[in-house]
Design a protein around this motif. Structure first.
Motif, PDB file in Angstrom:
ATOM      1  N   ILE A 281       0.865  -1.181   0.000  1.00 20.13           N
ATOM      2  CA  ILE A 281       0.000   0.000   0.000  1.00 20.13           C
ATOM      3  C   ILE A 281       0.898   1.226   0.000  1.00 20.13           C
ATOM      4  CG2 ILE A 281      -1.882   1.149   1.242  1.00 20.13           C
ATOM      5  CD1 ILE A 281      -2.553  -1.622   2.448  1.00 20.13           C
TER       6      ILE A 281
ATOM      7  N   GLU B 264       2.444   4.963   0.393  1.00 21.20           N
ATOM      8  CA  GLU B 264       2.398   5.962   1.442  1.00 21.20           C
ATOM      9  C   GLU B 264       1.231   6.924   1.208  1.00 21.20           C
ATOM     10  OE1 GLU B 264       6.182   7.920   2.126  1.00 21.20           O
ATOM     11  OE2 GLU B 264       5.128   9.530   3.150  1.00 21.20           O
TER      12      GLU B 264
ATOM     13  N   THR C  81      -1.628   6.435  -0.326  1.00 19.68           N
ATOM     14  CA  THR C  81      -2.916   5.796  -0.049  1.00 19.68           C
ATOM     15  C   THR C  81      -3.224   5.808   1.445  1.00 19.68           C
ATOM     16  OG1 THR C  81      -2.753   4.367  -1.973  1.00 19.68           O
ATOM     17  CG2 THR C  81      -4.179   3.603  -0.212  1.00 19.68           C
ATOM     18  N   LEU C  82      -2.158   5.724   2.242  1.00 21.37           N
ATOM     19  CA  LEU C  82      -2.341   5.639   3.689  1.00 21.37           C
ATOM     20  C   LEU C  82      -2.615   6.984   4.342  1.00 21.37           C
ATOM     21  CD1 LEU C  82       0.450   3.032   4.389  1.00 21.37           C
ATOM     22  CD2 LEU C  82      -2.011   2.655   4.554  1.00 21.37           C
TER      23      LEU C  82
ATOM     24  N   THR D  81      -7.826   4.241   9.127  1.00 20.40           N
ATOM     25  CA  THR D  81      -6.732   3.560   8.431  1.00 20.40           C
ATOM     26  C   THR D  81      -6.141   2.473   9.325  1.00 20.40           C
ATOM     27  OG1 THR D  81      -6.224   5.577   7.186  1.00 20.40           O
ATOM     28  CG2 THR D  81      -4.531   3.883   7.233  1.00 20.40           C
TER      29      THR D  81
ATOM     30  N   LEU E 276      -6.135  -1.582   8.520  1.00 22.62           N
ATOM     31  CA  LEU E 276      -4.884  -2.342   8.462  1.00 22.62           C
ATOM     32  C   LEU E 276      -4.890  -3.469   9.492  1.00 22.62           C
ATOM     33  CD1 LEU E 276      -2.230   0.487   7.927  1.00 22.62           C
ATOM     34  CD2 LEU E 276      -3.178  -1.070   6.213  1.00 22.62           C
TER      35      LEU E 276
ATOM     36  N   ILE F 249       4.549  -0.809   3.295  1.00 21.31           N
ATOM     37  CA  ILE F 249       4.348   0.543   2.745  1.00 21.31           C
ATOM     38  C   ILE F 249       5.230   0.693   1.504  1.00 21.31           C
ATOM     39  CG2 ILE F 249       4.409   3.041   3.107  1.00 21.31           C
ATOM     40  CD1 ILE F 249       3.996   2.681   5.999  1.00 21.31           C
TER      41      ILE F 249
ATOM     42  N   LEU G 225       1.061   3.059  12.351  1.00 24.46           N
ATOM     43  CA  LEU G 225       0.289   2.079  11.580  1.00 24.46           C
ATOM     44  C   LEU G 225       0.829   0.656  11.795  1.00 24.46           C
ATOM     45  CD1 LEU G 225       0.076   4.049   8.197  1.00 24.46           C
ATOM     46  CD2 LEU G 225      -1.611   4.022  10.053  1.00 24.46           C
TER      47      LEU G 225
END
Ligand code: C2E
Ligand code: CA
Ligand code: CA
Ligand code: CA
Length: 279
Positions: A150, A152, A154-155, A162, A166, A178, A194
């Motif tokens: 995914i 950076e 998108t996060l 988020t 996850l 990431i 995260l």
């Protein structure tokens, strides 16, 4: 001067018109391409820098038209994102990767993970997790074979949701990486909250480590930070021996790039793997 400006503006708008026309054509062709099963998955190896063993492959989609032309994702993923058809393409890529995983498992060669790219549109689709679970069930493979990459960017969403998503993916059994780490504008403080297992050092740093002090510094900082936090690392876009040596000396765990292999179809990958294991 005025005249020149006028001419360059004319070229510019012609280019823009051509680009818009191409986009329109791609938009129109994506759905039929999906129905005709024209999306294929290519695989690129990921290698452990200490043991020199294969630890993973990244699934990379290719659009192969009926006349054999191969269209690279950079040409159609952005269009597929904006129309939303990326959601169905993503499902097809995951399903094909699952089938490939099963085949490799049956051949006794699946001692590596398969990394799947997830785009922002998929990530924000409420049906994302249920559809992944359903595909795993239907194709009869375990989630533990897969890692989700995914980016950076998108996060960079609302923090709590988020993290929740996850964690849900972790609970299903997916590892999270990431992608393109270091290219976004998110704060480290945010990213490191995260629940992720791996960082992928972006190619834009890796490609410059041989002649750019800044690229060396940034790559070094990313790897040592991840190592200190117990997060795994992989460097993408390794093309030369020099880049490989530099990255290895940083203590980065894995590497991926043309140095080992370009992304190739499953048959070519199996050939590559047999040769690689002989070394
Ligand atoms: P990415 O996820 O950052 O993937 C890495 C890209 O770098 C791939 O391009 C790969 O072929 C290329 N690459 C790998 N090693 C090297 C190297 O040593 N040198 C150079 N110059 N390039 C290298 P590709 O396959 O054209 O994919 C481009 C992008 O399209 C990907 O960037 C990813 O963002 C997207 N993409 C590809 N497949 C999928 C997919 O199945 N789903 C989604 N959502 N996006 C995908
Ligand atoms: Ca990727
Ligand atoms: Ca990347
Ligand atoms: Ca990228």
């Amino acid at each position: 001067a005025k005249h020149t400006t006028g001419i360059s503006f004319m070229y510019y708008s012609e280019d823009m018109a051509r680009a818009a026309e191409q986009r329109l054509e791609i938009t129109k062709d994506l759905h039929p391409a999906l129905a005709r099963n024209e999306f294929e998955v290519y695989y690129q190896p990921q290698v452990d820098l200490t043991t020199n063993k294969l630890t993973g492959v990244e699934s990379l989609v290719r659009w192969i038209k009926s006349d054999g032309t191969i269209i690279r994702p950079d040409h159609f993923i952005p269009v597929a994102e904006s129309t939303g058809v990326i959601i169905d393409i993503g499902k097809q890529v995951f399903r094909k990767s699952c089938r490939q995983a099963r085949e490799w498992r049956e051949k006794g060669m699946l001692n590596f993970k398969i990394a799947i790219n997830v785009s922002v549109r998929q990530f924000s689709d409420p049906d994302f997790v249920p559809s992944l679970k359903q595909i795993l069930r239907e194709e009869e493979v375990e989630s533990s074979y897969f890692e989700l990459e995914i980016t950076e960017s998108t996060l960079m969403n609302e923090v709590e949701s988020t993290i929740k998503l996850l964690e849900e993916l972790n609970d299903v059994g997916f590892a999270i990486s990431i992608d393109d780490f270091g290219t976004g504008y998110s704060s480290l403080n945010y990213l490191l909250r995260l629940p992720i297992q791996r960082l992928k050092v972006d190619r834009s740093f890796v490609m410059n480590v041989e002649h750019d002090e800044k690229a060396r510094t940034i790559s070094g900082l990313i790897v040592s930070m991840a190592n200190n936090l117990g997060i795994m690392t992989i460097a993408e876009g390794i093309e030369t021996e020099g880049q490989l040596e530099f990255i290895r000396n940083l203590g980065c765990k894995d590497a991926q790039g043309f140095y080992y292999s370009k992304p190739v179809n499953c048959t070519e990958f199996e050939k590559w793997y047999k040769e690689f294991k002989k070394q």
